[in-house]
Write a protein that holds these residues in place. Structure first.
Motif, PDB file in Angstrom:
ATOM      1  N   ASN A 101      18.947  79.518  49.279  1.00  0.00           N
ATOM      2  CA  ASN A 101      19.593  78.330  49.818  1.00  0.00           C
ATOM      3  C   ASN A 101      21.102  78.562  49.938  1.00  0.00           C
ATOM      4  O   ASN A 101      21.720  79.087  49.011  1.00  0.00           O
ATOM      5  N   PRO A 102      21.714  78.172  51.063  1.00  0.00           N
ATOM      6  CA  PRO A 102      23.155  78.385  51.220  1.00  0.00           C
ATOM      7  C   PRO A 102      24.001  77.531  50.285  1.00  0.00           C
ATOM      8  O   PRO A 102      25.061  77.965  49.826  1.00  0.00           O
ATOM      9  N   LEU A 111      26.907  85.330  47.393  1.00  0.00           N
ATOM     10  CA  LEU A 111      26.332  86.556  46.847  1.00  0.00           C
ATOM     11  C   LEU A 111      25.253  86.209  45.840  1.00  0.00           C
ATOM     12  O   LEU A 111      25.380  85.229  45.085  1.00  0.00           O
ATOM     13  N   SER A 112      24.188  86.994  45.833  1.00  0.00           N
ATOM     14  CA  SER A 112      23.120  86.855  44.847  1.00  0.00           C
ATOM     15  C   SER A 112      23.197  88.041  43.889  1.00  0.00           C
ATOM     16  O   SER A 112      23.643  89.126  44.274  1.00  0.00           O
ATOM     17  N   PHE A 113      22.773  87.833  42.660  1.00  0.00           N
ATOM     18  CA  PHE A 113      22.723  88.967  41.741  1.00  0.00           C
ATOM     19  C   PHE A 113      21.448  88.948  40.907  1.00  0.00           C
ATOM     20  O   PHE A 113      20.854  87.895  40.652  1.00  0.00           O
ATOM     21  N   THR A 114      21.022  90.139  40.534  1.00  0.00           N
ATOM     22  CA  THR A 114      19.896  90.342  39.633  1.00  0.00           C
ATOM     23  C   THR A 114      20.344  91.302  38.543  1.00  0.00           C
ATOM     24  O   THR A 114      20.909  92.356  38.836  1.00  0.00           O
ATOM     25  N   SER A 151      23.876  86.854  49.918  1.00  0.00           N
ATOM     26  CA  SER A 151      22.792  85.867  49.892  1.00  0.00           C
ATOM     27  C   SER A 151      22.237  85.594  51.284  1.00  0.00           C
ATOM     28  O   SER A 151      21.213  84.910  51.424  1.00  0.00           O
ATOM     29  N   THR A 152      22.893  86.112  52.298  1.00  0.00           N
ATOM     30  CA  THR A 152      22.456  85.906  53.683  1.00  0.00           C
ATOM     31  C   THR A 152      21.288  86.806  54.071  1.00  0.00           C
ATOM     32  O   THR A 152      20.737  86.659  55.167  1.00  0.00           O
ATOM     33  N   GLY A 170      21.166  84.952  39.587  1.00  0.00           N
ATOM     34  CA  GLY A 170      22.144  83.895  39.785  1.00  0.00           C
ATOM     35  C   GLY A 170      22.898  84.117  41.078  1.00  0.00           C
ATOM     36  O   GLY A 170      22.588  85.037  41.851  1.00  0.00           O
ATOM     37  N   TRP A 171      23.918  83.288  41.295  1.00  0.00           N
ATOM     38  CA  TRP A 171      24.649  83.307  42.551  1.00  0.00           C
ATOM     39  C   TRP A 171      26.152  83.242  42.298  1.00  0.00           C
ATOM     40  O   TRP A 171      26.606  82.764  41.250  1.00  0.00           O
TER      41      TRP A 171
END
Length: 221
Positions: A101-102, A111-114, A151-152, A170-171
Motif C-alpha cells: 500500500n502506498p 521503501l520496504s525492508f525485510t 515499495s513500488t 516494515g516500511w
C-alpha cells in the motif's frame, strides 16, 4: 542502486530476538488481518500481534538498529520507519505476488525492508522475489541481514518447502520520494566520504558536501 543488503544484527541480538519470539506462541495470528484487499487474497503466513508488548519492544529495537547504520541512513534517508511486524512462514506457506500500500496510517511507503531472523540454510524455499521492469531478482538472506527495496515494485515470497522462515518487515517514508534522486544523493555521499577517508579534508571536498546538503534540502520533503 535500487536495492541495499547489509548485515544489521549481530549473532547475540539474533538469538535474543528468536528466543523472545518463540516464547509467544499464543500471539501469532493470521497474516491476512493486516494485508490490503488485494494482498490478503495471496497472503498465507503468521504474524505476531502488533499490539502486544513484545512486538512493540522488538519493533523499537529494530528502529534503533536501522537508524544507527550510516549506510542505511545514506541509502534510504529515513524520515519515518513504520509498520514494523514480525512474520513466520511454515511448511506450504507463501506470500503471492503483490504491491505494498502506498499510504498507511503510520506513514507513506517509499521503501520496504525485510530482516531475516532465521538463516537461509535453515529452510527450503521462501525466496523473496522482487520484480523490476523486465527482470526478477531473487533474495534469500543470512540471519540478521536486511534488504531494503522500493515499495513500488511487485514482490512475492515463494512457498516454504521445509523448515521455518521468521522475518521482520516494515516500511520507510524517506525524506526524498524519488528512487532516482535518492540514488544520486547516495552516490554523491558515498563518493565524498570515500575521498575524505582516502585524502582527508580539502576545500574542494567541502564544496561537494555543501552541494550534497543543499541538494538534499532542495529535494527533501
Amino acid at each position: 542502486m535500487n536495492f541495499l543488503t547489509s548485515q544489521l544484527l549481530i549473532q547475540e541480538e539474533i538469538e535474543a530476538f528468536i528466543k523472545s519470539l518463540k516464547k509467544e506462541n499464543t500471539l501469532w495470528e493470521d497474516g491476512k488481518r493486516t494485508a490490503g484487499s488485494h494482498a490478503s487474497m495471496v497472503k498465507n503466513n503468521l504474524q505476531l500481534d502488533r499490539e502486544s508488548e513484545i512486538s512493540k519492544k522488538l519493533s523499537h529495537l529494530i528502529k534503533k538498529k536501522i537508524l544507527s547504520s550510516p549506510l542505511i541512513k545514506s541509502f534510504a534517508l529515513p524520515k519515518i520507519i513504520h509498520g514494523i511486524m514480525f512474520t513466520k512462514s511454515l511448511n506450504h506457506m507463501q506470500y503471492g505476488r503483490h504491491i505494498d500500500n502506498p499510504f498507511m496510517s503510520s506513514g507513506r511507503a517509499d521503501l520496504s525492508f525485510t530482516i531475516s531472523l532465521t538463516d537461509k540454510s535453515s529452510y527450503d524455499g521462501g525466496e523473496l522475489i522482487i520484480e523490476e521492469m523486465n527482470s526478477e531478482k531473487e533474495f534469500k538472506l543470512h540471519s540478521g541481514e536486511i534488504i531494503i527495496y522500493p515499495s513500488t515494485y511487485l514482490h512475492s515470497v515463494k512457498e516454504i518447502k521445509n523448515g521455518e522462515r521468521i522475518v521482520c518487515v516494515g516500511w520507510i517514508e524517506s525524506y526524498v520520494k524519488s528512487i532516482e534522486e535518492r540514488e544520486y544523493l547516495f552516490d554523491l555521499d558515498a563518493g565524498a566520504k570515500g575521498l575524505l577517508a582516502k585524502n582527508g579534508r580539502s576545500d574542494e571536498l567541502d564544496l561537494i558536501f555543501k552541494s550534497y546538503s543543499n541538494l538534499l534540502r532542495l529535494l527533501g520533503n
